[in-house]
Enzyme design. Structure first.
Site, PDB file in Angstrom:
ATOM      1  N   ASP A  44       0.839  -1.205   0.000  1.00  0.00           N
ATOM      2  CA  ASP A  44       0.000   0.000   0.000  1.00  0.00           C
ATOM      3  C   ASP A  44       0.874   1.255   0.000  1.00  0.00           C
ATOM      4  O   ASP A  44       0.374   2.375  -0.066  1.00  0.00           O
ATOM      5  CB  ASP A  44      -1.018  -0.006   1.149  1.00  0.00           C
ATOM      6  CG  ASP A  44      -0.378   0.019   2.519  1.00  0.00           C
ATOM      7  OD1 ASP A  44       0.867  -0.070   2.617  1.00  0.00           O
ATOM      8  OD2 ASP A  44      -1.126   0.123   3.514  1.00  0.00           O
ATOM      9  N   SER A  45       2.209   1.059   0.019  1.00  0.00           N
ATOM     10  CA  SER A  45       3.141   2.168  -0.228  1.00  0.00           C
ATOM     11  C   SER A  45       2.854   2.779  -1.607  1.00  0.00           C
ATOM     12  O   SER A  45       3.265   3.906  -1.896  1.00  0.00           O
ATOM     13  CB  SER A  45       4.594   1.691  -0.160  1.00  0.00           C
ATOM     14  OG  SER A  45       4.773   0.519  -0.934  1.00  0.00           O
ATOM     15  N   LYS A 113      -1.348  -9.403   2.794  1.00  0.00           N
ATOM     16  CA  LYS A 113      -0.616  -8.926   3.980  1.00  0.00           C
ATOM     17  C   LYS A 113      -1.530  -7.982   4.744  1.00  0.00           C
ATOM     18  O   LYS A 113      -2.260  -7.200   4.139  1.00  0.00           O
ATOM     19  CB  LYS A 113       0.667  -8.195   3.579  1.00  0.00           C
ATOM     20  CG  LYS A 113       1.372  -7.549   4.773  1.00  0.00           C
ATOM     21  CD  LYS A 113       2.765  -7.064   4.447  1.00  0.00           C
ATOM     22  CE  LYS A 113       2.840  -5.673   3.884  1.00  0.00           C
ATOM     23  NZ  LYS A 113       2.246  -4.625   4.752  1.00  0.00           N
ATOM     24  N   GLU A 115      -1.583  -5.474   8.562  1.00  0.00           N
ATOM     25  CA  GLU A 115      -0.739  -4.896   9.613  1.00  0.00           C
ATOM     26  C   GLU A 115      -1.325  -5.145  11.000  1.00  0.00           C
ATOM     27  O   GLU A 115      -2.539  -5.087  11.185  1.00  0.00           O
ATOM     28  CB  GLU A 115      -0.609  -3.381   9.403  1.00  0.00           C
ATOM     29  CG  GLU A 115       0.104  -3.011   8.123  1.00  0.00           C
ATOM     30  CD  GLU A 115       0.274  -1.502   7.953  1.00  0.00           C
ATOM     31  OE1 GLU A 115      -0.076  -0.739   8.883  1.00  0.00           O
ATOM     32  OE2 GLU A 115       0.751  -1.087   6.884  1.00  0.00           O
ATOM     33  N   GLU A 182       8.986  -4.138  10.649  1.00  0.00           N
ATOM     34  CA  GLU A 182       9.351  -2.812  10.123  1.00  0.00           C
ATOM     35  C   GLU A 182       9.844  -1.913  11.261  1.00  0.00           C
ATOM     36  O   GLU A 182       9.183  -1.794  12.301  1.00  0.00           O
ATOM     37  CB  GLU A 182       8.135  -2.176   9.420  1.00  0.00           C
ATOM     38  CG  GLU A 182       8.453  -0.792   8.861  1.00  0.00           C
ATOM     39  CD  GLU A 182       7.476  -0.295   7.808  1.00  0.00           C
ATOM     40  OE1 GLU A 182       6.596  -1.055   7.364  1.00  0.00           O
ATOM     41  OE2 GLU A 182       7.613   0.880   7.413  1.00  0.00           O
TER      42      GLU A 182
HETATM   43  O1  KIV Z   1       3.433  -1.072   1.639  1.00  0.00           O
HETATM   44  C1  KIV Z   1       4.589  -1.546   1.629  1.00  0.00           C
HETATM   45  O2  KIV Z   1       5.356  -1.342   0.689  1.00  0.00           O
HETATM   46  C2  KIV Z   1       4.986  -2.334   2.776  1.00  0.00           C
HETATM   47  C3  KIV Z   1       6.407  -2.761   2.879  1.00  0.00           C
HETATM   48  C4  KIV Z   1       7.286  -1.615   3.040  1.00  0.00           C
HETATM   49  C5  KIV Z   1       6.605  -3.785   3.916  1.00  0.00           C
HETATM   50  O3  KIV Z   1       4.178  -2.615   3.608  1.00  0.00           O
END
Ligand code: KIV
Length: 289
Positions: A44-45, A113, A115, A182
């Protein structure tokens, strides 16, 4: 053959490090796949490095799905993990399961994924029990940036370190196939890596994790707003793009581009009927007063 979660766990057992990168589009996924990256995370980056938001919070399920599909089209071998966006799994485990399922059914990802540690363990259990592999994510969890008061290293004192250990163990116990750590101090990440059976994937968590994950645009030097301390630039792609675009602009302006090489020919006699004897003929017809 596509990489499986079992392959990833066997890498830990063999002591083989696991390089993970994010990707958000088809050509990048293809390049990472060709380079042999075993896990591609559609993070989600995306919200920050591709869409220009100042946090990961605004990105939606639909936007994530759009990019997950593109990455899956490019990655034939890597395991593709779809990051569940903010508010796609927090309301309750049923909502989380439905959204996780969408990433596999509509996006063709192989895993998701999410969090959080103990607070999402039941949700992780519900998703994994439905046959959907989950990558956990503990330590600094960017979707909680406002609660955490910024992007800070987590687990630095005894109580916080114990909490982080409990979080990571809860994720493993709930069925996560690996856990991203992280912004975790290196000695704590080392301890967590020794205590967990499943692989740890670090980002800003030192060299002793089983794997490392980086944001592709940071690694390439393509995201230029800031360079996170945990990132290392392996290329200066922004400079390459700037130079290429400047050369293109100059060549268009000077007439050096395009040349015959980039142009197409025809039998020019086909234009005879269109040619007018004088420039008058090219002007729009003027109505007689
Ligand atoms: O959103 C992302 O890119 C991430 C990674 C940095 C682990 O969660």
């Amino acid at each position: 053959m596509r990489v499986t979660t079992r392959d990833i766990q066997e890498m830990k057992a063999r002591g083989e490090k696991i390089p993970v990168l994010t990707a958000y589009d088809y050509p990048s996924a293809k390049l990472l796949d060709e380079a042999g990256v075993p896990i591609i995370l559609v993070g989600d980056s995306l919200a920050q490095v591709v869409l220009g938001y100042d946090s990961t919070l605004p990105v939606t399920m639909e936007e994530m799905l759009h990019h997950v599909r593109a990455v899956v089209r490019g990655a034939k071998r890597a395991l593709v993990v779809a990051d569940m966006p903010f508010m796609s799994y927090q309301v309750d485990a049923s909502q989380a399961l439905v959204n996780a399922g969408r990433f596999l059914q509509e996006g063709s990802a192989q895993a998701v994924k999410l969090e959080g540690g103990r607070r999402v363990a039941e949700t992780v259990r519900r998703i994994t029990q439905a046959g959907i592999p989950v990558m956990g994510h503990a330590g600094m969890t960017p979707q909680s940036v406002h609660q955490l008061g910024g992007y800070h290293v987590q687990g630095r004192d005894a109580k916080a370190a114990a909490n982080l250990l409990a979080d990571a163990l809860a994720l493993e116990e709930a069925g996560a196939f690996c856990v991203v750590l992280e912004l975790v101090p290196a000695p704590l990440a080392k301890l967590l890596t020794q205590r967990l059976r499943v692989p740890t994937i670090g980002i800003g968590a030192g060299p002793d994790c089983d794997g490392q994950v980086q944001v592709y645009y940071d690694l390439l030097g393509l995201f230029t707003d800031f360079v996170p301390k945990h990132a290392k630039r392996y290329a200066a792609v922004a400079e390459t793009i700037r130079a290429a675009v400047a050369a293109y602009v100059a060549e268009v302006q000077s007439g050096a581009f395009p040349t015959e090489k980039q142009s197409f020919t025809m039998d020019e006699s086909a234009l005879t009927g269109l040619l007018r004897p004088s420039p008058e003929g090219l002007r729009p017809h003027k109505r007689e007063e």
